[in-house]
Design an enzyme around this catalytic site. Sequence first.
Site, mmCIF file in Angstrom:
data_model
loop_
_atom_site.group_PDB
_atom_site.id
_atom_site.type_symbol
_atom_site.label_atom_id
_atom_site.label_comp_id
_atom_site.label_asym_id
_atom_site.label_seq_id
_atom_site.Cartn_x
_atom_site.Cartn_y
_atom_site.Cartn_z
ATOM 1 N N GLY A 133 0.987 -0.637 -0.179
ATOM 2 C CA GLY A 133 -0.131 0.326 0.420
ATOM 3 C C GLY A 133 0.684 1.255 0.527
ATOM 4 N N SER A 134 0.383 2.171 0.721
ATOM 5 C CA SER A 134 1.046 3.370 0.591
ATOM 6 C C SER A 134 2.379 3.619 1.225
ATOM 7 C CB SER A 134 0.172 4.743 1.837
ATOM 8 O OG SER A 134 -1.166 4.599 0.183
#
Lengths: 380, 631
Positions: free
Chosen positions: B325-326
């Site tokens: 993810g981020s």
Amino acid sequence: MALNDFVDSTAANPLGRPRGIWSALHLDPILLFLLVVLVSGGLFVLYSGADRNIEVVKAQGIRLGVAFVVMLVFAQLDPSVFRRWAPWLYCAGIAALLAVLLVGVGAKGAQRWLALPGLPRFQPSELMKLVVPMMAAWYLSRHYLPPRFRHVITGLAIVLVPMMMIIQQPDLGTSLLVGMAGIFVVFFAGISWKLITAFVALVSVSAPMMWFFVMRDYQKQRVLTLLDPQSDPLGAGWNIIQSKTAIGSGGIEGKGWLQGTQSHLEFLPESHTDFIVAVLAEEFGFIGMMVLMTVYFLIILRCLYIAVTAQDSFSRLLAGALTMTFFIYIFVNVGMVSGLLPVVGVPLPLISYGGTSGVTLMAAFGVLMSIHTHRRMISA
Amino acid sequence: MPWGEFKDTAAERRLFQRRAMVMLVFVALLIGGLLVRMYQLQVVEHDVYTTLSDKNRVQVQSVPPPRGLVYDRNRTLLAENRPVFSVTLVPERVDEMEQTLAQLGGILEVSEEDLERFHRRLQEPRRPFQEIPLRYDLNEQEMARLAVHRHELPGVEVKAELVRYYPHSELTAHALGFVGRINRGELQRIDPVNYAGTNYIGKSGIERFYEDLLHGEVGYQHVETNARGRTLRVLERENPVPGEDLQLHLDLRLQKRAHELLDGRRGAIVAIEPATGGILALASVPGFDANKFVTGISVKDYRELSESRDKPLFNRALRGQYPPGSTMKPMLAIAALDSGATTRDYTIWDPGYFRLNDSGRRYRDWKRGGHGWVDLMDAMAESCDVYFYEIAVKMGVDTMYSYLSRFGFGEDAALDVSGALSGLLPSREWKRAMRSEPWYPGDSVNLGIGQGFMLATPLQLATATSLIANRGTWAEPRLLKEIEGDTPVTDYLPDGTHEPLKLKNPADWEYVVETMAEVMHGRRGTARRAGSDAPYRMAGKTGTAQVFSLAEDEEYDAEEIRERLRDHALFVGFAPVENPKIAVAVIVENGGGGSSTAAPVARELFDAWLLEFSANDDGALVGSVKAGGDE
């Protein structure tokens, strides 16, 4: 009648010498001395073989004490008592063996004991070691010696019947000793060498038959193991390998009393019973073995002298056969422990722990002493 | 009937005398034969049998070396050896196996399972005369009872054995690994001489990786034994060389804190000292009691562990492969700046979604209304997806792959951590080979926010973060810090193979670090709450990874499923910004948002390491904290 004999014989003064304590007790001092030397030496070896278990030595001491009393009792009886009772004892013995086969009790897959109510458990086959030569001597001495062929056959039958019954139990060792005792009677009676040769030939021929039809698997295994102990080094071969190792590692002087590693480290099986001679050989070496064999030889020599000087054929045949049975014990036991013969359960006489063999042997010596001390002043 | 009346008694006597003489000769010959036999055995073959007798008596036994101990960086013992008494049987020496087992069952408590395991071992190939354990951990009463009956039980022995013990079992199981019985496969691999007396071997983790060091060298003793193989005394002894004691970078206090922070959840924490690559904490929660595995775990206990839905045996820190993810954004930012796909001034308009072309599908931002005008600093602080969609498409998969691989993604970059997985760093080639499809621009869009095919382990995330903290200098993660004694660590620790990541403009490192500091300390930073009121500056990045699908067919529990379909919460970061002492990766499975769940965990770890623990260490940090505060 027996009482009469007893009184009669004690009244007699056999050799015309002043009656000493030995003749009063009907003991032979020379034989007694040799037996005491053997037994006391044996207790020392037993103490080592039993891994310093004094209880074992005590129990054996008590058993030998009982055996000594039995010897004393047998020595008091006139040889004619044995002669007269021989047929009856023989019949009773056969009946007892039959009973063993039918209702006997056993241990380790063999059925050897008879447990009659009110009596201690006993092993009839052991008695037959005395009774069979008595019966054979009784039968053969009734006829002219050397015996005729048919008398030889009957004599052998007298031996063979109980022998086969004991094999059935199965007890190869005892059967062998009983058979040998009887056959020695036949031999001493003067069976012709021609017949002996034929007999030996017959045995050699029948041996393979025995192998296939009579011997049990475990007995065959013992013979095979003897030929190649390494074939089963942890099973049947173990005993032979370990006892030979014990004997061989003893060397000339031995490792010293209580110093045998083979026996004390539990490598040697039955180190205080059937294999006790390996303990002796390991701890006292070749010198110890020579001493032991010399004592045994002297005992046999004295017993043969008693037989030769016995006054009638029955006594001679019986004395000779009992002496040779004693020798067979020694030969089979030492032969088996040193890997010359298959392993059969024969103890080293008067040294191995346990069994009734000690009592039987001492009873036999009692008979020999009786024969020697009940001689009468008759023309030689 | 008168006896012998008609017989020639004299002739009979002479006959008997002759026979008796024959017998005397016979006896003399046979006794002579026996003595010849004795002479043969005792004099001629004496040497042979003496050798045999000594061989009987004296056995060479191997003495296993004590296994090396394992300490943490503060010399707290993590793995030691404990004497355990067990009852063993040598099948070759047991006469009646079933009878003996039954008798033992009457003396001690032997469970069905012990018996079953014993019989299984009985079937397995093994060295002859090697004892097979029946039951471990005998207590005093049992040993006394056994001693009483010992003489009746040939082949049965009580053996004292040093067995591995992990005093902090749950805490260290995943980081240290554990030892267990040597199995069939290992038996073929190991040196049979050196392992002659050893029953245990490292199965995982440090125990496995440094097996050679920890094991030591076997010793020998000549012992006098009896026929049953019972040792009576030792005649001669050559002592074994004990295994080396190891000191790890691991800090038990931090490890414990990591476990506490994840307690009751499922997740992993990896903390690395950036300067050395030393792994300070390697936590995978829930854990398990490694001690149970040492002497052989019971079937029931094992089933409980292996069938648990929380998968306590699964080492999430090394083998958990999650969409990052981020948390990938800092690395992608480096890639974008260095490759020229963006600049510090480059600004985009974020309407809340991204489209590859005017008619294409909309890739949504996590924030519905969008972030409006954002530059790289804002995009990092607020975790703007659209910005990263755009630069990802600009870079293309090849550039992203090239940079991300230099951060250690797609490989196991750790030096001495066994069992670590390499995650998945997708490339054009990978997609063609695995999916038989070309790489679509949409795949790049997804990769731009660490979703799609991309998978990374917590250890990889911590490694990559550590590289940023080091401003591009590699220090591959490692557990081993010191070997006790004179042996240099470098003899056993593999060499690092990674080239430093050099940027065209090295100042870009500082810039990206600043954007990460903005995440923690900025007015709109996603982890500003976690970063508030700190006496030092920290850099970080939150992440939230979607859980796409979950096999949930065993039972239907709506509540449970809802919980297990929730997003994974992630966080990567390091502190202090100026002089990084610790870099962490945190993942809380189904924890929801990275900022709310994972970032506070990281903050606690930073505080613990920088303020609480290091105060006792060297005080070096106090200065840096002050420096941080001054800025």
